[in-house]
Enzyme design. Sequence first.
Site, PDB file in Angstrom:
ATOM      1  N   CYS A 264       0.828  -1.198   0.000  1.00  0.00           N
ATOM      2  CA  CYS A 264       0.000   0.000   0.000  1.00  0.00           C
ATOM      3  C   CYS A 264       0.877   1.269   0.000  1.00  0.00           C
ATOM      4  O   CYS A 264       1.516   1.573  -0.992  1.00  0.00           O
ATOM      5  CB  CYS A 264      -0.976  -0.028   1.177  1.00  0.00           C
ATOM      6  SG  CYS A 264      -2.417   1.027   0.939  1.00  0.00           S
ATOM      7  N   HIS A 356      -3.690  -5.025  -0.010  1.00  0.00           N
ATOM      8  CA  HIS A 356      -3.458  -5.579   1.323  1.00  0.00           C
ATOM      9  C   HIS A 356      -3.494  -7.100   1.291  1.00  0.00           C
ATOM     10  O   HIS A 356      -4.574  -7.697   1.350  1.00  0.00           O
ATOM     11  CB  HIS A 356      -4.519  -5.059   2.294  1.00  0.00           C
ATOM     12  CG  HIS A 356      -4.367  -3.617   2.645  1.00  0.00           C
ATOM     13  ND1 HIS A 356      -4.087  -3.185   3.924  1.00  0.00           N
ATOM     14  CD2 HIS A 356      -4.442  -2.501   1.884  1.00  0.00           C
ATOM     15  CE1 HIS A 356      -4.003  -1.869   3.931  1.00  0.00           C
ATOM     16  NE2 HIS A 356      -4.218  -1.437   2.708  1.00  0.00           N
ATOM     17  N   GLU A 358      -2.786  -9.120   3.616  1.00  0.00           N
ATOM     18  CA  GLU A 358      -3.295  -9.683   4.873  1.00  0.00           C
ATOM     19  C   GLU A 358      -4.816  -9.762   4.855  1.00  0.00           C
ATOM     20  O   GLU A 358      -5.415 -10.548   5.587  1.00  0.00           O
ATOM     21  CB  GLU A 358      -2.814  -8.854   6.070  1.00  0.00           C
ATOM     22  CG  GLU A 358      -3.650  -7.642   6.430  1.00  0.00           C
ATOM     23  CD  GLU A 358      -3.609  -6.548   5.394  1.00  0.00           C
ATOM     24  OE1 GLU A 358      -4.587  -5.779   5.292  1.00  0.00           O
ATOM     25  OE2 GLU A 358      -2.595  -6.445   4.675  1.00  0.00           O
TER      26      GLU A 358
END
Length: 385
Positions: A264, A356, A358
């Site tokens: 990001c 992202h 995650e």
Amino acid sequence: MTTTTGSTNASAVLVLEDGTRYRGRAYGAEGTTLGEVVFTTGMSGYQETITDPSYAGQIVLQTAPHIGNTGVNDEDTESDRIWVAGYIVRDPSRVVSNWRAQSSLDEVLVSDGIVGISGIDTRAVTRRIRSEGSMRGGIFSGAAAGLDAEEQLRLVQEAPQMSGQNLSAAVSADVATVITAIGERLGNLAVLDLGVKQATLDNLAARGFEVHVLPQSSTIDDIRAIDPVAVFYSNGPGDPAASGDHVALLREVLDDGLPFFGICFGNQLLGRALGLGTYKLPFGHRGINQPVLDKSTGKVEITAHNHGFAVEAPLEGIFDSPNGYGKVEVSHIGLNDNVVEGLRALDIPAFSVQYHPEAAAGPHDANYLFDRFRDLVIATQGDKN
């Protein structure tokens, strides 16, 4: 931001900087809040959204009409507080129905002093932002809703633009912390906290990294002091063009030959360290359903995004780093609008993605990137031996 706690029966108004007004009801704390109005398309994961430090300075609108039905809990937060500057929903749930819920969304908005608004046509606001671009706005609720309309607009138009803001110091940790590696220990990892999410740290520790979370003000000497096997730059809010110190630090990291992974905001800072430019997107990418092409595999991944800026780079072919770091290529492309979604350096051990991996909340299509980072570190160690 000024707030008081109050009833959701109180009146509220959302004012955009172009003078557009939307009347609704107070949601969360009552008072006044200002920020950049953006929308996110996720139908779930509202708790992870509001606790994501990348949303600092932004009033977040949920495009999904019904929000709050599963409540909130202590396990799914991505940081120790709510970071959104304000919150916009159409139909907040009147009841909480989930076995993991410990409180309601409204209760935590009140306790953290987050001014929100409900009962407005969120589709109309979204369409306006899509056509005109993200803009400054203000939520005025309770007594503040009765302010003169011209005064409300003046406050909105005097609020700072997101472009040019460096918000890293507001969201970063004040002191370094360490998260113990899980399983076979690979070595120390320096994580520059620019607004990192807890799920990111958990994923890195699960790959065997002893995760050292460092304040955003850290120097190259601070990084070298932990004898890292690699460096990671996290997500975070603000304009990458206003983060010159973090770019300079990253160039020192690259000059040391340390493997690097950024996500990001970290992707944008790698781009600038390589000598590329960045620019502000009209309304950004925010949600958990963004299609991205991984050029190395040809696969399309559904990914979680939260960014308002992007890197300028050629989408096809290999090009030279303007700052002398060898050959570089764009590794991932956003299929909605052809935005650069990843970079890969071919002559140094560095890569990044704009989204992202995650995915908290969101799909897990991109989780393999943490494994790719681990493999890069192991390969680099092998080359040195």
